[in-house]
Design an enzyme around this catalytic site. Structure first.
Site, PDB file in Angstrom:
ATOM      1  N   GLY A  35     -16.040 -13.993   1.536  1.00 51.34           N
ATOM      2  CA  GLY A  35     -16.369 -12.488   1.218  1.00 51.34           C
ATOM      3  C   GLY A  35     -16.010 -12.481  -0.425  1.00 51.34           C
ATOM      4  N   GLU A  83      -9.886 -13.949  -3.296  1.00 50.76           N
ATOM      5  CA  GLU A  83     -10.382 -13.293  -2.144  1.00 50.76           C
ATOM      6  C   GLU A  83     -10.854 -14.327  -1.401  1.00 50.76           C
ATOM      7  OE1 GLU A  83     -13.939 -10.697  -3.609  1.00 50.76           O
ATOM      8  OE2 GLU A  83     -14.472 -12.499  -4.606  1.00 50.76           O
ATOM      9  N   ASP A 132     -17.493 -11.182  -2.897  1.00 51.97           N
ATOM     10  CA  ASP A 132     -18.081 -10.166  -3.866  1.00 51.97           C
ATOM     11  C   ASP A 132     -17.448  -9.761  -5.105  1.00 51.97           C
ATOM     12  OD1 ASP A 132     -16.249  -9.006  -1.940  1.00 51.97           O
ATOM     13  OD2 ASP A 132     -16.478  -7.022  -3.453  1.00 51.97           O
ATOM     14  N   SER A 180      -8.185   1.260   9.066  1.00 53.36           N
ATOM     15  CA  SER A 180      -7.674   0.643  10.412  1.00 53.36           C
ATOM     16  C   SER A 180      -6.500  -0.027   9.997  1.00 53.36           C
ATOM     17  CB  SER A 180      -8.813  -0.142  10.946  1.00 53.36           C
ATOM     18  OG  SER A 180      -9.477  -1.207  10.211  1.00 53.36           O
ATOM     19  N   SER A 237       1.039  -9.986  -0.399  1.00 51.17           N
ATOM     20  CA  SER A 237       0.998  -8.662  -0.406  1.00 51.17           C
ATOM     21  C   SER A 237       1.502  -7.530   0.900  1.00 51.17           C
ATOM     22  CB  SER A 237      -0.787  -8.286  -0.551  1.00 51.17           C
ATOM     23  OG  SER A 237      -1.245  -9.126   0.118  1.00 51.17           O
ATOM     24  N   LYS A 248       0.783  -1.304  -0.033  1.00 57.71           N
ATOM     25  CA  LYS A 248       0.013   0.054  -0.122  1.00 57.71           C
ATOM     26  C   LYS A 248       0.832   1.216   0.021  1.00 57.71           C
ATOM     27  CE  LYS A 248      -4.549  -1.352   1.016  1.00 57.71           C
ATOM     28  NZ  LYS A 248      -4.345  -2.601   1.531  1.00 57.71           N
TER      29      LYS A 248
END
Ligand SMILES: *Cc1c(COP(=O)(O)O)cnc(C)c1O
Length: 323
Positions: free
Chosen positions: A211, A207, A213, A81, A307, A56
């Site tokens: 979850g 994923e 999605d 968070s 990651s 990130k």
């Protein structure tokens, strides 16, 4: 000429120049036992060893360094968070920008402390009473500061894409690339890089099973929103893909797979005991799915984005201790 807001490979190249000298060019690791088990060549891109412990930093630094001076002067706001908070705090302090991070009052103390240590001002909210986006918006309106979103922003996507671009530079063309998937900044950036630098490469998002999605959205052709999923992969507890990330993913990604929490713990243990690296649960998504493919990958050159590596010692012991 029609201007599209979707980033391109040229934006990744520009991002690579901006982060040069600030972000680490992270190492690529290999494992003989993994290669033997899968009959493949597997290259692990170790973003757990990136500054602030996750990829990130790439997107945050690229987005901040692309702000105009008068915009920089008014500071930035982020709500998170997790790893995005620390990445924005560190990138801002390196660039001399004032950063305010909106975090839930029950966020791990270590994450709050790290964010403050990087020079970020932490504003705490109550997860059950307040809306963090409202708070961030109010702060940004009061001061005119810019909100830096965690994934759905062209400069963030371009920055995240530099990890896969580097990997392909380091090891050469790939047949497949497995990428953890939350809101899709890392996956869409990786897909842009792979399509340009290794056109035959299949890019696969992974994923948490709880979850999926992204998988549903991919199959259905429109963004599906879900409740906050219950999973140990806290960096991928997003409820929906972003508008930009989804458009790139549907165009450039081959497939979206899932991994269970038990598979993630198995991978954490493998990374720790065999490869001597600490990887957080979300960081294991790519490898978990690659491993599950087994001999289907035989003869291929496979990239895996590891990651992130941010996990508290107690949590690590807890997860690895429970067999
Ligand atoms: C944020 C994060 C992800 C997911 O990235 P997106 O760009 O939101 O898809 C994966 N792994 C780690 C370690 C993260 O911090």
């Amino acid at each position: 000429m029609r201007r599209t807001s979707l980033p391109t490979h040229a934006d990744i190249e520009a991002a690579a120049r901006r982060i040069d000298g600030y972000a680490h060019r992270t190492p690529v690791m290999t494992s003989r036992s993994v290669d033997e088990n899968l009959g493949a060549r597997v290259f692990f891109k170790c973003e757990n060893l990136q500054r602030a412990g996750a990829f990130k930093f790439r997107g945050a630094f690229n987005a901040l360094s692309n702000l105009e001076p008068e915009v920089r002067a008014k500071g930035v706001v982020a709500f998170s968070s997790g790893n995005h908070a620390q990445a924005v705090a560190l990138a801002a302090s390196l660039l001399g920008i004032d950063a305010t991070i909106v975090m839930p009052s029950d966020a791990p103390k270590s994450k709050m402390a790290a964010t403050r240590a990087y020079g970020g001002r932490v504003v705490v909210y109550d997860r059950y009473l307040d809306d963090r986006e409202d708070i961030a918006r109010r702060l940004s309106e009061e001061r005119g500061s810019s909100i830096i979103p965690p994934y759905d922003h062209p400069d963030v996507i371009a920055g995240q894409g530099t990890a896969a671009a580097e990997l392909i530079e380091q090891v050469g063309p790939l047949d497949g690339l497995f990428v953890p998937l939350g809101g899709g900044g890392l996956l869409s950036g990786s897909a842009l890089a792979a399509k340009a630098l290794s056109p035959g490469c299949r890019v696969i998002g992974v994923e948490p099973e709880a979850g999926n999605d992204g998988q549903q959205s991919f199959r259905q052709g429109s963004i599906v929103r879900i409740d906050v999923p219950k999973t140990i992969a806290d960096g991928a507890q997003t409820q929906a893909l972003g508008r930009h990330t989804f458009d790139i993913i549907r165009r450039d990604v081959s497939e979206i797979l899932t991994a269970s929490d038990a598979e993630l713990v198995d991978c954490m243990r493998f990374f720790f005991t065999r490869m001597k690296i600490v990887v957080e649960p979300t960081g294991c998504l790519g490898f978990a799915a690659a491993r599950a493919q087994g001999r289907q990958l035989a003869g291929r050159r496979i990239g895996v984005i590891v990651s992130g590596g941010n996990i508290d010692d107690e949590r690590m012991i807890d997860l690895l201790g429970a067999r």
